[in-house]
Design an enzyme around this catalytic site. Sequence first.
Site, PDB file in Angstrom:
ATOM      1  N   VAL A  19       0.825  -1.208   0.000  1.00 34.04           N
ATOM      2  CA  VAL A  19       0.000   0.000   0.000  1.00 34.04           C
ATOM      3  C   VAL A  19       0.864   1.265   0.000  1.00 34.04           C
ATOM      4  O   VAL A  19       0.660   2.175  -0.799  1.00 34.04           O
ATOM      5  CB  VAL A  19      -0.949  -0.013   1.233  1.00 34.04           C
ATOM      6  CG1 VAL A  19      -1.597   1.347   1.445  1.00 34.04           C
ATOM      7  CG2 VAL A  19      -2.018  -1.081   1.049  1.00 34.04           C
ATOM      8  N   ARG A  53      14.541  -3.209   3.146  1.00 35.74           N
ATOM      9  CA  ARG A  53      13.555  -2.649   2.225  1.00 35.74           C
ATOM     10  C   ARG A  53      14.030  -1.278   1.709  1.00 35.74           C
ATOM     11  O   ARG A  53      13.958  -0.985   0.514  1.00 35.74           O
ATOM     12  CB  ARG A  53      12.218  -2.522   2.974  1.00 35.74           C
ATOM     13  CG  ARG A  53      11.092  -1.852   2.204  1.00 35.74           C
ATOM     14  CD  ARG A  53      10.463  -2.815   1.247  1.00 35.74           C
ATOM     15  NE  ARG A  53       9.261  -2.291   0.633  1.00 35.74           N
ATOM     16  CZ  ARG A  53       8.950  -2.493  -0.639  1.00 35.74           C
ATOM     17  NH1 ARG A  53       9.734  -3.223  -1.406  1.00 35.74           N
ATOM     18  NH2 ARG A  53       7.843  -2.019  -1.146  1.00 35.74           N
ATOM     19  N   THR A  99      -1.791  -4.554   9.478  1.00 31.10           N
ATOM     20  CA  THR A  99      -2.714  -4.827  10.589  1.00 31.10           C
ATOM     21  C   THR A  99      -3.136  -6.299  10.482  1.00 31.10           C
ATOM     22  O   THR A  99      -4.239  -6.601  10.036  1.00 31.10           O
ATOM     23  CB  THR A  99      -3.946  -3.889  10.536  1.00 31.10           C
ATOM     24  OG1 THR A  99      -4.401  -3.806   9.191  1.00 31.10           O
ATOM     25  CG2 THR A  99      -3.624  -2.508  11.057  1.00 31.10           C
ATOM     26  N   THR A 140      -6.011  -0.901   7.444  1.00 35.55           N
ATOM     27  CA  THR A 140      -7.387  -1.337   7.708  1.00 35.55           C
ATOM     28  C   THR A 140      -7.550  -1.644   9.195  1.00 35.55           C
ATOM     29  O   THR A 140      -6.755  -2.397   9.769  1.00 35.55           O
ATOM     30  CB  THR A 140      -7.702  -2.592   6.874  1.00 35.55           C
ATOM     31  OG1 THR A 140      -7.371  -2.308   5.514  1.00 35.55           O
ATOM     32  CG2 THR A 140      -9.165  -2.978   6.991  1.00 35.55           C
ATOM     33  N   CYS A 285      -6.082  -9.090   3.380  1.00 38.33           N
ATOM     34  CA  CYS A 285      -7.280  -8.250   3.524  1.00 38.33           C
ATOM     35  C   CYS A 285      -8.548  -9.060   3.787  1.00 38.33           C
ATOM     36  O   CYS A 285      -9.021  -9.113   4.919  1.00 38.33           O
ATOM     37  CB  CYS A 285      -7.446  -7.396   2.280  1.00 38.33           C
ATOM     38  SG  CYS A 285      -6.126  -6.190   2.112  1.00 38.33           S
ATOM     39  N   ARG A 356       0.901 -14.356   1.980  1.00 35.35           N
ATOM     40  CA  ARG A 356       0.327 -14.327   3.328  1.00 35.35           C
ATOM     41  C   ARG A 356      -1.082 -14.920   3.329  1.00 35.35           C
ATOM     42  O   ARG A 356      -1.911 -14.584   2.498  1.00 35.35           O
ATOM     43  CB  ARG A 356       0.272 -12.884   3.851  1.00 35.35           C
ATOM     44  CG  ARG A 356       1.633 -12.355   4.230  1.00 35.35           C
ATOM     45  CD  ARG A 356       1.543 -10.910   4.649  1.00 35.35           C
ATOM     46  NE  ARG A 356       1.246 -10.038   3.526  1.00 35.35           N
ATOM     47  CZ  ARG A 356       1.207  -8.714   3.622  1.00 35.35           C
ATOM     48  NH1 ARG A 356       1.418  -8.129   4.770  1.00 35.35           N
ATOM     49  NH2 ARG A 356       0.957  -7.977   2.561  1.00 35.35           N
TER      50      ARG A 356
HETATM   51  N1  NAD Z   1      -2.076  -5.386   0.506  1.00 33.93           N
HETATM   52  C1  NAD Z   1      -3.267  -4.969   0.099  1.00 33.93           C
HETATM   53  O1  NAD Z   1      -3.770  -5.364  -0.928  1.00 33.93           O
HETATM   54  C2  NAD Z   1      -4.059  -3.970   0.898  1.00 33.93           C
HETATM   55  C3  NAD Z   1      -5.154  -3.327   0.294  1.00 33.93           C
HETATM   56  C4  NAD Z   1      -5.862  -2.406   1.024  1.00 33.93           C
HETATM   57  C5  NAD Z   1      -5.531  -2.145   2.356  1.00 33.93           C
HETATM   58  N2  NAD Z   1      -4.470  -2.820   2.931  1.00 33.93           N
HETATM   59  C6  NAD Z   1      -4.128  -2.494   4.317  1.00 33.93           C
HETATM   60  O2  NAD Z   1      -2.992  -1.646   4.288  1.00 33.93           O
HETATM   61  C7  NAD Z   1      -2.141  -1.915   5.394  1.00 33.93           C
HETATM   62  C8  NAD Z   1      -0.737  -2.243   4.898  1.00 33.93           C
HETATM   63  O3  NAD Z   1      -0.780  -3.444   4.159  1.00 33.93           O
HETATM   64  P1  NAD Z   1       0.399  -3.870   3.186  1.00 33.93           P
HETATM   65  O4  NAD Z   1      -0.099  -5.055   2.423  1.00 33.93           O
HETATM   66  O5  NAD Z   1       0.905  -2.688   2.432  1.00 33.93           O
HETATM   67  O6  NAD Z   1       1.521  -4.345   4.230  1.00 33.93           O
HETATM   68  P2  NAD Z   1       3.028  -4.769   3.908  1.00 33.93           P
HETATM   69  O7  NAD Z   1       3.376  -5.809   4.891  1.00 33.93           O
HETATM   70  O8  NAD Z   1       3.189  -5.030   2.447  1.00 33.93           O
HETATM   71  O9  NAD Z   1       3.876  -3.454   4.226  1.00 33.93           O
HETATM   72  C9  NAD Z   1       3.954  -2.860   5.432  1.00 33.93           C
HETATM   73  C10 NAD Z   1       5.305  -2.176   5.598  1.00 33.93           C
HETATM   74  O10 NAD Z   1       5.280  -1.501   6.844  1.00 33.93           O
HETATM   75  C11 NAD Z   1       6.547  -1.618   7.448  1.00 33.93           C
HETATM   76  N3  NAD Z   1       6.397  -1.343   8.881  1.00 33.93           N
HETATM   77  C12 NAD Z   1       5.882  -2.132   9.845  1.00 33.93           C
HETATM   78  N4  NAD Z   1       5.857  -1.482  11.019  1.00 33.93           N
HETATM   79  C13 NAD Z   1       6.365  -0.258  10.789  1.00 33.93           C
HETATM   80  C14 NAD Z   1       6.586   0.877  11.596  1.00 33.93           C
HETATM   81  N5  NAD Z   1       6.242   0.905  12.878  1.00 33.93           N
HETATM   82  N6  NAD Z   1       7.133   1.961  11.031  1.00 33.93           N
HETATM   83  C15 NAD Z   1       7.471   1.966   9.730  1.00 33.93           C
HETATM   84  N7  NAD Z   1       7.271   0.928   8.903  1.00 33.93           N
HETATM   85  C16 NAD Z   1       6.719  -0.163   9.430  1.00 33.93           C
HETATM   86  C17 NAD Z   1       7.002  -3.013   7.096  1.00 33.93           C
HETATM   87  O11 NAD Z   1       8.398  -3.137   7.203  1.00 33.93           O
HETATM   88  C18 NAD Z   1       6.483  -3.151   5.665  1.00 33.93           C
HETATM   89  O12 NAD Z   1       7.458  -2.777   4.715  1.00 33.93           O
HETATM   90  C19 NAD Z   1      -2.797  -3.048   6.168  1.00 33.93           C
HETATM   91  O13 NAD Z   1      -3.597  -2.500   7.178  1.00 33.93           O
HETATM   92  C20 NAD Z   1      -3.696  -3.695   5.125  1.00 33.93           C
HETATM   93  O14 NAD Z   1      -4.816  -4.334   5.702  1.00 33.93           O
HETATM   94  C21 NAD Z   1      -3.716  -3.711   2.224  1.00 33.93           C
END
Ligand code: NAD
Length: 449
Positions: A19, A53, A99, A140, A285, A356
Site C-alpha cells: 500500500v 527494504r 494490521t 485497515t 485483507c 500471506r
Molecule cells: N495489501 C493490500 O492489498 C491492501 C489493500 C488495502 C488495504 N491494505 C491495508 O494496508 C495496510 C498495509 O498493508 P500492506 O499489504 O501494504 O503491508 P506490507 O506488509 O506489504 O507493508 C507494510 C510495511 O510496513 C513496514 N512497517 C511495519 N511497522 C512499521 C513501523 N512501525 N514503522 C514503519 N514501517 C513499518 C514493514 O516493514 C512493511 O514494509 C494493512 O492494514 C492492510 O490491511 C492492504
Amino acid sequence: MNLPPLNKCSIAVIGLGYVGLPLAIAIANQKRCILSNKKIQRNIVGFDLDISRINELNKGFDRNKISSKNIKNKLESIEFTNDKNLLKKVDIFIVTVPTPIDEKNNPNLIFIKEASKLIGESIRALDKQKSNKIIIYESTVYPGLTEEICVPIIEKNSGLIHNHPKNESTFFCGYSPERINPGDRTHTIDTIIKVTSGCNEDVASWIDEFYASFIKAGTHKVSSIKVAEASKIIENIQRDINIALVNELSMLFKKIDIDTNEVLQAANTKWNFHKYSPGLVGGHCIGVDPYYLTFKSQEIGFDTKLISAGRSINNYMHEYLFHEILNLLSKQNEDQNEINILLLGISYKSNCSDMRNSQLVLLAEKIKQKDLEITIVDPKVDRKKALEELGLKILLGIPKNEKYSIIIFGLYHEEFEQLSYEKLNKSAKNKTLIIDLTNKIIGENVIYL
Ligand SMILES: NC(=O)c1ccc[n+]([C@@H]2O[C@H](COP(=O)([O-])OP(=O)(O)OC[C@H]3O[C@@H](n4cnc5c(N)ncnc54)[C@H](O)[C@@H]3O)[C@@H](O)[C@H]2O)c1
C-alpha cells in the site's frame, strides 16, 4: 485553524509495502493539483523500519514488483529512509503499516501501535510549530480503533492533546482507507475513489482536498473517522461472505451431482442476482479484516454469526480441496510412492506475489504432511522467502519431462495464460486429471471447485 499548506506540505508515508509504496509514488507523480491546477511542491519521505527494504528501494528494486524504472524515477522526489530524525520536519503522516491477526485470529496491533508511538515522538512540540500536524491512517482497522487506540498513543508520546479546541499546539487525525488490489492493472490507486474523513470538519475538508489533488477518480468525504473505518472493513466482509456462500453451495452441489458453474450462469440471468464464483480466500485483507470487526463486536457483547460463519467456510476450503485430491487419487489406484502432484500458483491470488494467508500454501503443506510428492510452480513469488519461511521449494516453470498424477491449476498468473488443456495434458500421466481453480481450462476430466 492552523493547517499545513496543501500544495507545499511535507509528507511521510510510514510503511512502504503493497500500500505505502504505490501511495508515495502517486503523491510524487502529481506535479499540479487536479482541482486548482496550482503547482505542487511537496517533500515526500518514504519511511520504513525495515532497512533491507530501504536499501532495495534506494537501488530501484521493489520486491512487490513495481518496475525498477518507476522507482528510480522517484528517487529524486521521495526520500526513502529509516532515519527517524527526518520525521521531525514532516507536516503530514500517512500510516500504511500492516494490521494482521495473531494465531487466535485476534487483531495484532503491534505495528500500528509502534507507528503511532513513533509519530507521537516525532511531533513532540519542542519549538513553536508553524502549523499543526495531521496524521492520516490508511491501514485497515475496526471502527473506532484510530480514535480509541492510536490517538491516545500519539497524545502520550507527543505531550499534545488531539484536536484541541483552541488549536494551540495540537494535532489532528483522519482516516482514509486504501482500496488497491495488488496485481490488478485496471484498478490502480488513482482510478479508485478515495473515501476520506477527519476529526473535525476543517481537517476532513483538508484531507479530502489533499487526496483530490492527486487521485484522478476523486474522493468521497464522510462525516466521521468511524464511518470511514467501517466502510473499508465491510467492503471486504461483503466479498468474504459472498464467496463463502458460493463455496458452500458448490460443496453441496457436488454431493448431489449438479454443476455449480452452470447453476451460477443460469441464476445470473436474473437482473438482481450477484454472481460470485467459488474460490480460495487469503491474503492480508479479505481473510483478515472480518476478524477485526468480529473482535470489536465481541468487545461490546454483540454476536456476529454470519461474518464468523463466512470465515469458517472460507478457511476450510484448503482442507476440502485436500480431501477431494485424496479422493481422486484413491480412484487412480496408483502406488503412494509414485504419486506426484503439480501445483500451479501458490500466492493468495492471481498476478500477486503475496503468500500471506494463502489457502494454496496451506494446501501444499497438507499434501507434504501426507508424504505425497508435490511440485510447486509460481513465477510471481519470492522463492527464497518461500523456502526460508515456509520450507516450500518453488520452481519458475513447469519441468519439461515430468508427468504428474494430478495438476492443480491454482492461479491465473499472466505467465500461465498460455496454458491450455492440451499443454497441461503434456505434463499429465495416462489420464489427465486437472483441478482447475481458475475456471479457464476446458476439457475432459477437468474438475472445478
Ligand atoms: N495489501 C493490500 O492489498 C491492501 C489493500 C488495502 C488495504 N491494505 C491495508 O494496508 C495496510 C498495509 O498493508 P500492506 O499489504 O501494504 O503491508 P506490507 O506488509 O506489504 O507493508 C507494510 C510495511 O510496513 C513496514 N512497517 C511495519 N511497522 C512499521 C513501523 N512501525 N514503522 C514503519 N514501517 C513499518 C514493514 O516493514 C512493511 O514494509 C494493512 O492494514 C492492510 O490491511 C492492504
